[in-house]
Scaffold this motif. Structure first.
Motif, PDB file in Angstrom:
ATOM      1  N   PRO A  37       0.823  -1.206   0.000  1.00 10.56           N
ATOM      2  CA  PRO A  37       0.000   0.000   0.000  1.00 10.56           C
ATOM      3  C   PRO A  37       0.860   1.260   0.000  1.00 10.56           C
ATOM      4  CG  PRO A  37      -0.035  -1.038   2.155  1.00 10.56           C
ATOM      5  CD  PRO A  37       0.720  -1.950   1.243  1.00 10.56           C
ATOM      6  N   LYS A  38       0.331   2.307  -0.620  1.00 10.61           N
ATOM      7  CA  LYS A  38       1.070   3.561  -0.739  1.00 10.61           C
ATOM      8  C   LYS A  38       0.788   4.513   0.417  1.00 10.61           C
ATOM      9  CE  LYS A  38       1.947   3.402  -5.575  1.00 10.61           C
ATOM     10  NZ  LYS A  38       2.784   2.282  -5.535  1.00 10.61           N
ATOM     11  N   THR A  39      -0.365   4.417   1.043  1.00  3.82           N
ATOM     12  CA  THR A  39      -0.713   5.305   2.155  1.00  3.82           C
ATOM     13  C   THR A  39      -1.148   4.479   3.346  1.00  3.82           C
ATOM     14  OG1 THR A  39      -3.028   5.466   1.513  1.00  3.82           O
ATOM     15  CG2 THR A  39      -1.515   7.089   0.539  1.00  3.82           C
ATOM     16  N   LEU A  40      -1.270   5.139   4.493  1.00  2.00           N
ATOM     17  CA  LEU A  40      -1.696   4.465   5.714  1.00  2.00           C
ATOM     18  C   LEU A  40      -3.127   3.963   5.594  1.00  2.00           C
ATOM     19  CD1 LEU A  40      -1.127   3.644   8.628  1.00  2.00           C
ATOM     20  CD2 LEU A  40      -1.850   5.916   9.335  1.00  2.00           C
ATOM     21  N   SER A  41      -3.988   4.751   4.992  1.00  2.00           N
ATOM     22  CA  SER A  41      -5.388   4.315   4.854  1.00  2.00           C
ATOM     23  C   SER A  41      -5.483   3.098   3.929  1.00  2.00           C
ATOM     24  CB  SER A  41      -6.272   5.459   4.359  1.00  2.00           C
ATOM     25  OG  SER A  41      -5.847   5.900   3.100  1.00  2.00           O
ATOM     26  N   ASP A  42      -4.643   3.049   2.883  1.00  2.00           N
ATOM     27  CA  ASP A  42      -4.630   1.868   2.011  1.00  2.00           C
ATOM     28  C   ASP A  42      -4.183   0.635   2.793  1.00  2.00           C
ATOM     29  OD1 ASP A  42      -3.394   3.533  -1.002  1.00  2.00           O
ATOM     30  OD2 ASP A  42      -5.413   3.411  -0.155  1.00  2.00           O
ATOM     31  N   TRP A  43      -3.188   0.825   3.663  1.00  2.00           N
ATOM     32  CA  TRP A  43      -2.688  -0.284   4.449  1.00  2.00           C
ATOM     33  C   TRP A  43      -3.762  -0.806   5.402  1.00  2.00           C
ATOM     34  CZ3 TRP A  43      -1.721  -0.979   9.741  1.00  2.00           C
ATOM     35  CH2 TRP A  43      -0.978  -2.120  10.068  1.00  2.00           C
ATOM     36  N   ILE A  44      -4.462   0.132   6.069  1.00  3.17           N
ATOM     37  CA  ILE A  44      -5.528  -0.267   6.999  1.00  3.17           C
ATOM     38  C   ILE A  44      -6.617  -1.025   6.248  1.00  3.17           C
ATOM     39  CG2 ILE A  44      -7.381   0.615   8.508  1.00  3.17           C
ATOM     40  CD1 ILE A  44      -5.423   2.840   9.350  1.00  3.17           C
ATOM     41  N   THR A  45      -7.001  -0.523   5.077  1.00  2.00           N
ATOM     42  CA  THR A  45      -8.016  -1.201   4.264  1.00  2.00           C
ATOM     43  C   THR A  45      -7.535  -2.595   3.886  1.00  2.00           C
ATOM     44  OG1 THR A  45      -8.631   0.954   3.365  1.00  2.00           O
ATOM     45  CG2 THR A  45      -9.434  -0.978   2.185  1.00  2.00           C
ATOM     46  N   GLN A  46      -6.278  -2.716   3.505  1.00  3.21           N
ATOM     47  CA  GLN A  46      -5.723  -4.023   3.131  1.00  3.21           C
ATOM     48  C   GLN A  46      -5.727  -4.958   4.336  1.00  3.21           C
ATOM     49  OE1 GLN A  46      -1.547  -4.029   2.196  1.00  3.21           O
ATOM     50  NE2 GLN A  46      -1.756  -5.765   0.795  1.00  3.21           N
ATOM     51  N   GLN A  47      -5.370  -4.449   5.508  1.00  5.87           N
ATOM     52  CA  GLN A  47      -5.358  -5.277   6.711  1.00  5.87           C
ATOM     53  C   GLN A  47      -6.759  -5.757   7.071  1.00  5.87           C
ATOM     54  OE1 GLN A  47      -2.681  -6.390   8.642  1.00  5.87           O
ATOM     55  NE2 GLN A  47      -1.538  -5.644   6.874  1.00  5.87           N
ATOM     56  N   LYS A  48      -7.768  -4.882   6.945  1.00  6.28           N
ATOM     57  CA  LYS A  48      -9.155  -5.256   7.231  1.00  6.28           C
ATOM     58  C   LYS A  48      -9.610  -6.348   6.276  1.00  6.28           C
ATOM     59  CE  LYS A  48     -10.954  -1.001   9.262  1.00  6.28           C
ATOM     60  NZ  LYS A  48     -11.836   0.133   9.060  1.00  6.28           N
ATOM     61  N   GLY A  49      -9.250  -6.176   5.021  1.00  5.48           N
ATOM     62  CA  GLY A  49      -9.680  -7.144   3.983  1.00  5.48           C
ATOM     63  C   GLY A  49      -9.067  -8.507   4.189  1.00  5.48           C
ATOM     64  N   SER A  50      -7.820  -8.562   4.686  1.00  3.60           N
ATOM     65  CA  SER A  50      -7.145  -9.859   4.841  1.00  3.60           C
ATOM     66  C   SER A  50      -7.348 -10.425   6.237  1.00  3.60           C
ATOM     67  CB  SER A  50      -5.660  -9.700   4.551  1.00  3.60           C
ATOM     68  OG  SER A  50      -5.065  -8.872   5.525  1.00  3.60           O
ATOM     69  N   GLY A  51      -8.032  -9.719   7.080  1.00  5.76           N
ATOM     70  CA  GLY A  51      -8.296 -10.217   8.428  1.00  5.76           C
ATOM     71  C   GLY A  51      -7.148  -9.963   9.381  1.00  5.76           C
ATOM     72  N   GLY A  52      -6.208  -9.127   8.997  1.00  9.36           N
ATOM     73  CA  GLY A  52      -5.056  -8.823   9.853  1.00  9.36           C
ATOM     74  C   GLY A  52      -5.397  -7.779  10.907  1.00  9.36           C
ATOM     75  N   ARG A  53      -4.541  -7.687  11.907  1.00 11.59           N
ATOM     76  CA  ARG A  53      -4.764  -6.692  12.957  1.00 11.59           C
ATOM     77  C   ARG A  53      -3.977  -5.431  12.616  1.00 11.59           C
ATOM     78  NH1 ARG A  53      -3.974  -9.061  18.786  1.00 11.59           N
ATOM     79  NH2 ARG A  53      -4.103  -6.827  19.104  1.00 11.59           N
ATOM     80  N   TYR A  54      -4.550  -4.297  12.940  1.00  3.36           N
ATOM     81  CA  TYR A  54      -3.839  -3.051  12.688  1.00  3.36           C
ATOM     82  C   TYR A  54      -3.808  -2.195  13.901  1.00  3.36           C
ATOM     83  CZ  TYR A  54      -8.535  -1.118  12.038  1.00  3.36           C
ATOM     84  OH  TYR A  54      -9.818  -0.753  12.203  1.00  3.36           O
TER      85      TYR A  54
END
Length: 171
Positions: free
Chosen positions: A154-171
């Protein structure tokens, strides 16, 4: 310049300030040189009462003492000249040589550091290559379904959070 003459070593007084600058290894080198070729450069002394005060040539004087000499070659300088005599570090040719030697030392150290880092990188590259594994992608993951592909970073923090939510990861 005054003509060099012979002075009795026991009449020469060495100021404490000069004694602090004594280097035994230099005295040894000069003593060897005096044994081989004789004393080439006279010391400088100035008269003070019934004694002579050393102005320049401490290592030569100590070398002659070590060799058991009773006299030393020197020049008599007036007290006025002795007071205003420039220090060794104030002479331009000595200062230029010191700067040149410092630069050569710096260049040598830089070269050695570059060679050491090259050797270290070559050594680390060989060991690192044996330890590293290729990045896990869809092909390397046996649990991955055939249609699943590796996610991009991900290029931004919000993209990373969205990616983590989608994959079931914790952020």
């Amino acid at each position: 310049m005054p003509k060099p003459e012979s002075f009795p070593i026991e009449k020469i007084f060495v100021p404490t300030k000069l004694k602090k600058a004594l280097k035994p290894e230099t005295v040894g080198d000069i003593a060897e040189s005096i044994l081989e070729i004789g004393q080439q450069t006279p010391i400088s002394v100035r008269p003070e009462g019934d004694r002579l005060v050393l102005v320049e040539g401490l290592h030569r004087l100590e070398a002659c003492k070590a060799l058991g000499e009773t006299t030393i070659l020197g020049v008599l300088v007036p007290a006025e000249l002795a007071q205003h005599k420039p220090l060794l570090s104030e002479r331009p040719e000595v200062e230029a040589e010191r700067i040149k030697m410092a630069r050569l030392k710096q260049l040598r150290l830089e070269k050695e550091a570059a060679e050491a880092s090259t050797v270290a990188l070559k050594g680390a590259g060989a060991t690192q290559a044996s330890r590293t594994r290729p990045a896990k992608g869809a092909r390397d993951n046996p649990k991955a379904s055939p249609g699943q592909v590796a996610k991009s970073t991900p290029k931004t923090l919000s993209d990373w959070i969205t990616q983590q939510k989608g994959s079931g990861g914790r952020y």
